[in-house]
Design an enzyme around this catalytic site. Structure first.
Site: not given
Lengths: 153, 280
Positions: B238, B243
Site C-alpha cells: 500500500c 493497509r
C-alpha cells in the site's frame, strides 16, 4: 495604537510560547494527557454548522481524519469553530489547542504563530513523523483561511 | 456457505468479553490514533503503538529483536501467551501489529472480529485503567521473514508475473492522487502502481461494522475477480505497509494462501526509487 497592538501581539506570542514550553518539557505520557485534555474540551460545533458538516462542507481535505473548520473575523478578531470525531482524539486535541489559542487573536497574530508548530511542540518526535502530515496540513489550512477571510495578502 | 480456511484466528467480541481475565490470554489494542487507547479500552488490554513501539526511530525498519523482547517483557506478554489483537479502522492497525508480531515469530496471534468499533457499538464496557501485568522474560526464538517482501523481491515478482495486490484507493493506484493538492501526505515523487499489480482496496474485505466479509465474498473478490489461485506467490503493498497487512491477514488466514508477503516499503519506497518502473 501601535503600542497597544504590539502589546497584544506580545501576549499572544507569550501564550503560544507557554504552550510550546509545556509540551517541550512534557514526557510521552504527559504529552498524551495534555492532548487528551484539549480533546475533551473542544467546544461542541454550533448548531448552525451541523448541516454543513453533514453535507461535507468545510472539511480540511489534506487530513485523513474528518476535520471541519469554520473561520470568521469580526472586529479584527479571529473566531474558529471546528469539529473532529471523538474517535480521533489526537487530531481533535491538536485542533482544540489551535481553537483555544487562536480564538480572540487578531488575524496578524494568528499569521505570526510559528510556521512549524507541530515540530515546535515536539509532536513529531513523540508521536512519530508519519502521523504529523495531517496535523501540519490542518494547521496550514487554518492559517491560510484566516489570511483569506481577513483579506491579508 | 464456505468457511474461512483458518477460522480459529478470529474471535468474537463475546469471546473476548468471556476471556479477558484469563492469564494466558493477552489482549492488545493497536490503533492509528495514538491517543485512542487512553480514551478507553477493553479491560486488561495492553497498548501497542504501531509507530512509537514497533518502529525503529532512526532506521526505516522495525525495532530489533532485543527491543522487541524488552517491549513484550515490559508489557507482561510471554512466549506462550495467546494474543488477541483489536483496534480501530476495521482492525487495520491490529492486523499490522499482528504482522509485526508474526515477523518476530510469535505463534498464537488472534484478531477480534469487528475490532474496537464493534465492541463500542455493542455498548460493551471500556475502561481507562491501564493493566500492570508482572514482567516476563520474553525471548524471540526465530524471526519469520517469509511474510515480508523487500524491493528486490518485488522486482523479481514483476519479472516472473506473480501476482501483486495494490490495496490503495483507485485514485492512488491510477496515480491521480499524487497530483491533487489535497493529498501531500503521500510522500512519493511519482504516482501510479507497480507494473502488473491488481487494485483491490483493503477495505473491500471489510463489512460496515468492521468485521471481515464472508469466505464466499472474499473468494469472489480475490479469486474470481482478480484471478488469485491456490499456490500463488503473492505480494501485497500500500503506502507504508499498514493497509496491506490487513489484506495479508485476509489472504493468509481467511482464504488460506500460503505464500503471501507484505511489502512494507510500499509506495513511499517504490514511488521514490530511482529507475523503478511504474504504471499508471
Amino acid at each position: 495604537m501601535l503600542v497597544i497592538a504590539s502589546l497584544f501581539h506580545f501576549n499572544f506570542m507569550a501564550k503560544i510560547q507557554e504552550i510550546i514550553d509545556a509540551f517541550q518539557i512534557a514526557d510521552y505520557q504527559e504529552t498524551l494527557a495534555m492532548l487528551l485534555d484539549y480533546s475533551e474540551s473542544l467546544p461542541a460545533l454550533p448548531e448552525k454548522y451541523v448541516e454543513q458538516r453533514d453535507q461535507g462542507f468545510n472539511r480540511v481535505p489534506e487530513c485523513e481524519t474528518p476535520v471541519f473548520v469554520w473561520i470568521e473575523v469580526n472586529d479584527d478578531k479571529v473566531h474558529i469553530d471546528a469539529d473532529v470525531p471523538e474517535e480521533s482524539p489526537t487530531v481533535r486535541g491538536f485542533v482544540s489547542l489551535l481553537v483555544d489559542s487562536f480564538n480572540g487573536a487578531t488575524p496578524q497574530e494568528v499569521l505570526s504563530a510559528p510556521q512549524n508548530l507541530v515540530h515546535d511542540l515536539g509532536l513529531d518526535q513523540k508521536l512519530g513523523t508519519r502521523r504529523m502530515f495531517g496535523l501540519s496540513a490542518v494547521y496550514n489550512r487554518i492559517k491560510s483561511s484566516v489570511k483569506e477571510v481577513s483579506g491579508l495578502s | 456457505m464456505a468457511e474461512y480456511v483458518h477460522p480459529d484466528v478470529l474471535v468474537s467480541t463475546q469471546w473476548v468479553a468471556d476471556n479477558l481475565n484469563d492469564p494466558n490470554i493477552k489482549i492488545v489494542e493497536s490503533d492509528e490514533d495514538v491517543l485512542l487507547y487512553e480514551v478507553g479500552h477493553v479491560e486488561n488490554a495492553i497498548k501497542i503503538d504501531w509507530q512509537t513501539d514497533l518502529q525503529d526511530q532512526l532506521v526505516r525498519d522495525y525495532i530489533d529483536k532485543e527491543k522487541f523482547e524488552q517491549l513484550l517483557s515490559d508489557k507482561g506478554i510471554s512466549n506462550d501467551s495467546t494474543i488477541v489483537f483489536y483496534g480501530d479502522k476495521s482492525n487495520w492497525w491490529a492486523c499490522y501489529a499482528m504482522w509485526v508480531f508474526k515477523l518476530f515469530g510469535h505463534e498464537k496471534c488472534l484478531i477480534m472480529n469487528g475490532g474496537r468499533q464493534k465492541w463500542i457499538e455493542e455498548e460493551r464496557p471500556i475502561t481507562k485503567d491501564v493493566p500492570d501485568f508482572p514482567k516476563t522474560d520474553y525471548k524471540v526464538s526465530g524471526t519469520n521473514e517469509a511474510i515480508r517482501a523487500f524491493r528486490d523481491d518485488v522486482v523479481g515478482h514483476i519479472g516472473s508475473g506473480n501476482p501483486l495486490i495494490d490495496v490503495r484507493s483507485p485514485k492512488e493506484f491510477s496515480g491521480e492522487l499524487l497530483h491533487m493538492e489535497a493529498y501531500p501526505q503521500e510522500g512519493a515523487l511519482r504516482g501510479g502502481h507497480i507494473p502488473g499489480a491488481a487494485n483491490v482496496p483493503w477495505a473491500t474485505a471489510a463489512n460496515e461494522d468492521g468485521t471481515f466479509k464472508s469466505a464466499d465474498e472474499l473468494k469472489a473478490i480475490y479469486m474470481d475477480d482478480k484471478g488469485l489461485k491456490e499456490g500463488d506467490d503473492i505480494i501485497a503493498y500500500c503506502r507504508i505497509g499498514e493497509r496491506s497487512s490487513h489484506t495479508w491477514f485476509v489472504l493468509t488466514y481467511l482464504l488460506g494462501f500460503e505464500g503471501v508477503r507484505n511489502y512494507d516499503g510500499s509506495w513511499t519506497e517504490w514511488g521514490n526509487l530511482v529507475k523503478a518502473p511504474i504504471e499508471k
